[in-house]
Design a protein around this motif. Structure first.
Motif, PDB file in Angstrom:
ATOM      1  N   LYS A 107       0.830  -1.211   0.000  1.00  0.00           N
ATOM      2  CA  LYS A 107       0.000   0.000   0.000  1.00  0.00           C
ATOM      3  C   LYS A 107       0.865   1.261   0.000  1.00  0.00           C
ATOM      4  N   ILE A 108       1.963   1.223   0.731  1.00  0.00           N
ATOM      5  CA  ILE A 108       2.888   2.360   0.783  1.00  0.00           C
ATOM      6  C   ILE A 108       3.489   2.595  -0.597  1.00  0.00           C
ATOM      7  N   VAL A 109       3.945   1.522  -1.230  1.00  0.00           N
ATOM      8  CA  VAL A 109       4.553   1.632  -2.561  1.00  0.00           C
ATOM      9  C   VAL A 109       3.542   2.207  -3.550  1.00  0.00           C
ATOM     10  N   ARG A 110       2.317   1.712  -3.512  1.00  0.00           N
ATOM     11  CA  ARG A 110       1.267   2.206  -4.420  1.00  0.00           C
ATOM     12  C   ARG A 110       0.945   3.677  -4.138  1.00  0.00           C
ATOM     13  N   SER A 111       0.853   4.048  -2.875  1.00  0.00           N
ATOM     14  CA  SER A 111       0.496   5.434  -2.531  1.00  0.00           C
ATOM     15  C   SER A 111       1.557   6.435  -2.991  1.00  0.00           C
ATOM     16  N   HIS A 112       2.790   5.957  -3.151  1.00  0.00           N
ATOM     17  CA  HIS A 112       3.883   6.826  -3.608  1.00  0.00           C
ATOM     18  C   HIS A 112       4.109   6.734  -5.118  1.00  0.00           C
ATOM     19  N   ASN A 113       3.279   5.943  -5.792  1.00  0.00           N
ATOM     20  CA  ASN A 113       3.408   5.759  -7.244  1.00  0.00           C
ATOM     21  C   ASN A 113       4.801   5.305  -7.652  1.00  0.00           C
ATOM     22  N   ALA A 114       5.389   4.432  -6.846  1.00  0.00           N
ATOM     23  CA  ALA A 114       6.706   3.884  -7.165  1.00  0.00           C
ATOM     24  C   ALA A 114       6.531   2.772  -8.197  1.00  0.00           C
ATOM     25  N   ARG A 115       7.520   2.631  -9.052  1.00  0.00           N
ATOM     26  CA  ARG A 115       7.491   1.598 -10.092  1.00  0.00           C
ATOM     27  C   ARG A 115       8.288   0.388  -9.657  1.00  0.00           C
ATOM     28  N   VAL A 116       7.819  -0.776 -10.036  1.00  0.00           N
ATOM     29  CA  VAL A 116       8.563  -2.007  -9.808  1.00  0.00           C
ATOM     30  C   VAL A 116       9.446  -2.219 -11.027  1.00  0.00           C
ATOM     31  N   LEU A 117      10.757  -2.260 -10.834  1.00  0.00           N
ATOM     32  CA  LEU A 117      11.692  -2.446 -11.943  1.00  0.00           C
ATOM     33  C   LEU A 117      12.072  -3.897 -12.147  1.00  0.00           C
ATOM     34  N   SER A 118      12.185  -4.633 -11.039  1.00  0.00           N
ATOM     35  CA  SER A 118      12.624  -6.019 -11.132  1.00  0.00           C
ATOM     36  C   SER A 118      12.093  -6.804  -9.942  1.00  0.00           C
ATOM     37  N   VAL A 119      11.559  -7.981 -10.216  1.00  0.00           N
ATOM     38  CA  VAL A 119      11.118  -8.871  -9.154  1.00  0.00           C
ATOM     39  C   VAL A 119      11.950 -10.144  -9.242  1.00  0.00           C
ATOM     40  N   GLU A 120      12.712 -10.399  -8.201  1.00  0.00           N
ATOM     41  CA  GLU A 120      13.536 -11.600  -8.109  1.00  0.00           C
ATOM     42  C   GLU A 120      12.998 -12.448  -6.958  1.00  0.00           C
ATOM     43  N   GLU A 122      14.379 -13.345  -4.135  1.00  0.00           N
ATOM     44  CA  GLU A 122      14.705 -12.841  -2.811  1.00  0.00           C
ATOM     45  C   GLU A 122      14.440 -11.350  -2.620  1.00  0.00           C
ATOM     46  N   PHE A 123      14.417 -10.587  -3.707  1.00  0.00           N
ATOM     47  CA  PHE A 123      14.259  -9.139  -3.566  1.00  0.00           C
ATOM     48  C   PHE A 123      13.512  -8.535  -4.749  1.00  0.00           C
ATOM     49  N   THR A 124      12.993  -7.338  -4.516  1.00  0.00           N
ATOM     50  CA  THR A 124      12.324  -6.546  -5.546  1.00  0.00           C
ATOM     51  C   THR A 124      12.975  -5.166  -5.568  1.00  0.00           C
ATOM     52  N   ILE A 125      13.167  -4.636  -6.764  1.00  0.00           N
ATOM     53  CA  ILE A 125      13.755  -3.306  -6.906  1.00  0.00           C
ATOM     54  C   ILE A 125      12.660  -2.338  -7.338  1.00  0.00           C
ATOM     55  N   LEU A 126      12.542  -1.258  -6.567  1.00  0.00           N
ATOM     56  CA  LEU A 126      11.538  -0.227  -6.808  1.00  0.00           C
ATOM     57  C   LEU A 126      12.219   1.060  -7.260  1.00  0.00           C
ATOM     58  N   GLU A 127      11.502   1.858  -8.052  1.00  0.00           N
ATOM     59  CA  GLU A 127      12.000   3.158  -8.499  1.00  0.00           C
ATOM     60  C   GLU A 127      10.992   4.227  -8.126  1.00  0.00           C
ATOM     61  N   LYS A 128      11.494   5.332  -7.614  1.00  0.00           N
ATOM     62  CA  LYS A 128      10.654   6.481  -7.291  1.00  0.00           C
ATOM     63  C   LYS A 128      11.361   7.724  -7.803  1.00  0.00           C
ATOM     64  N   THR A 129      10.683   8.497  -8.644  1.00  0.00           N
ATOM     65  CA  THR A 129      11.220   9.782  -9.070  1.00  0.00           C
ATOM     66  C   THR A 129      10.447  10.881  -8.367  1.00  0.00           C
ATOM     67  N   GLY A 130      11.105  11.987  -8.138  1.00  0.00           N
ATOM     68  CA  GLY A 130      10.469  13.117  -7.468  1.00  0.00           C
ATOM     69  C   GLY A 130      11.510  13.994  -6.820  1.00  0.00           C
ATOM     70  N   HIS A 131      11.055  14.873  -5.970  1.00  0.00           N
ATOM     71  CA  HIS A 131      11.976  15.709  -5.207  1.00  0.00           C
ATOM     72  C   HIS A 131      12.574  14.869  -4.082  1.00  0.00           C
ATOM     73  N   LYS A 132      13.688  15.315  -3.541  1.00  0.00           N
ATOM     74  CA  LYS A 132      14.382  14.574  -2.488  1.00  0.00           C
ATOM     75  C   LYS A 132      13.444  14.265  -1.324  1.00  0.00           C
ATOM     76  N   GLU A 133      12.595  15.218  -0.980  1.00  0.00           N
ATOM     77  CA  GLU A 133      11.675  15.032   0.143  1.00  0.00           C
ATOM     78  C   GLU A 133      10.712  13.869  -0.121  1.00  0.00           C
ATOM     79  N   GLU A 134      10.300  13.689  -1.377  1.00  0.00           N
ATOM     80  CA  GLU A 134       9.381  12.607  -1.735  1.00  0.00           C
ATOM     81  C   GLU A 134      10.063  11.240  -1.661  1.00  0.00           C
ATOM     82  N   THR A 135      11.280  11.162  -2.194  1.00  0.00           N
ATOM     83  CA  THR A 135      11.985   9.881  -2.143  1.00  0.00           C
ATOM     84  C   THR A 135      12.381   9.547  -0.701  1.00  0.00           C
ATOM     85  N   GLN A 136      12.684  10.571   0.089  1.00  0.00           N
ATOM     86  CA  GLN A 136      13.018  10.358   1.498  1.00  0.00           C
ATOM     87  C   GLN A 136      11.804   9.874   2.280  1.00  0.00           C
ATOM     88  N   GLN A 137      10.630  10.416   1.961  1.00  0.00           N
ATOM     89  CA  GLN A 137       9.409   9.997   2.648  1.00  0.00           C
ATOM     90  C   GLN A 137       9.118   8.520   2.378  1.00  0.00           C
TER      91      GLN A 137
END
Length: 179
Positions: A107-120, A122-137
């Protein structure tokens, strides 16, 4: 005078060692560089450093003047945040199980409109673009679920005023012809 955040764009020839000389100018003035990115510009053979600092306007004017004295620097300009459009990119590596369960982390990932780049497995890699404050949040909200790895780029920025690098170079060439 109070310190304010500025973005300095430095247009340079592609010369080995120039980034070191640029960073020394900031070091000598005891100015901390918050972020720096380097890339090609819209003109072949000209590169652009985008440097973010918090400092007084007077100090920034002095730094830009000193930067422009470097032979391989074509032009250096500075802008406040309201004069530019800017973004950063952040990549997050989290355990796949945390997201696969469909719980709060998803739900957090969806609310921030982050993209899923890779699903492995053991791990998943997410991408978030925006201002520093947004990626920090997003980082702060995902941290309790375990972040395996995190990286954030420096700022990339384009000015709002309609002054292109090509027009700046043309103005400089005209000035040289007059002198």
């Amino acid at each position: 005078m109070e310190k304010k955040r500025f973005t300095i764009s430095v247009f340079t020839e592609d010369v080995v060692g120039l980034l070191n000389r640029v960073s020394i100018i900031f070091t000598r003035r005891k100015i901390n560089v918050e972020s720096i990115t380097a890339s090609e510009s819209e003109i072949k053979g000209i590169h652009r450093y985008t440097i973010v600092v918090s400092e007084t306007k007077d100090q920034i004017k002095k730094v830009v003047g000193q930067l422009e004295k470097q032979v391989e620097i074509v032009k250096a300009v500075f802008h406040s945040d309201d004069e530019i459009v800017y973004q950063e990119i952040a990549l997050f590596k989290v355990k796949t199980g945390v997201l696969a369960s469909g719980g709060q982390a998803e739900k957090i990932v969806r609310s921030h409109n982050a993209r899923v780049l890779s699903v492995e497995t053991e791990f998943t890699i997410l991408e978030k673009t925006g201002h520093k404050e947004e990626t920090q949040q997003l980082f702060d909200e995902l941290e309790p679920f375990g972040i395996l790895e995190f990286v954030r780029s420096g700022r990339v920025a384009i000015t709002k005023p309609m002054k292109t690098l090509s027009s700046i170079v043309n103005d400089l060439e005209e000035l040289v012809k007059k002198n």
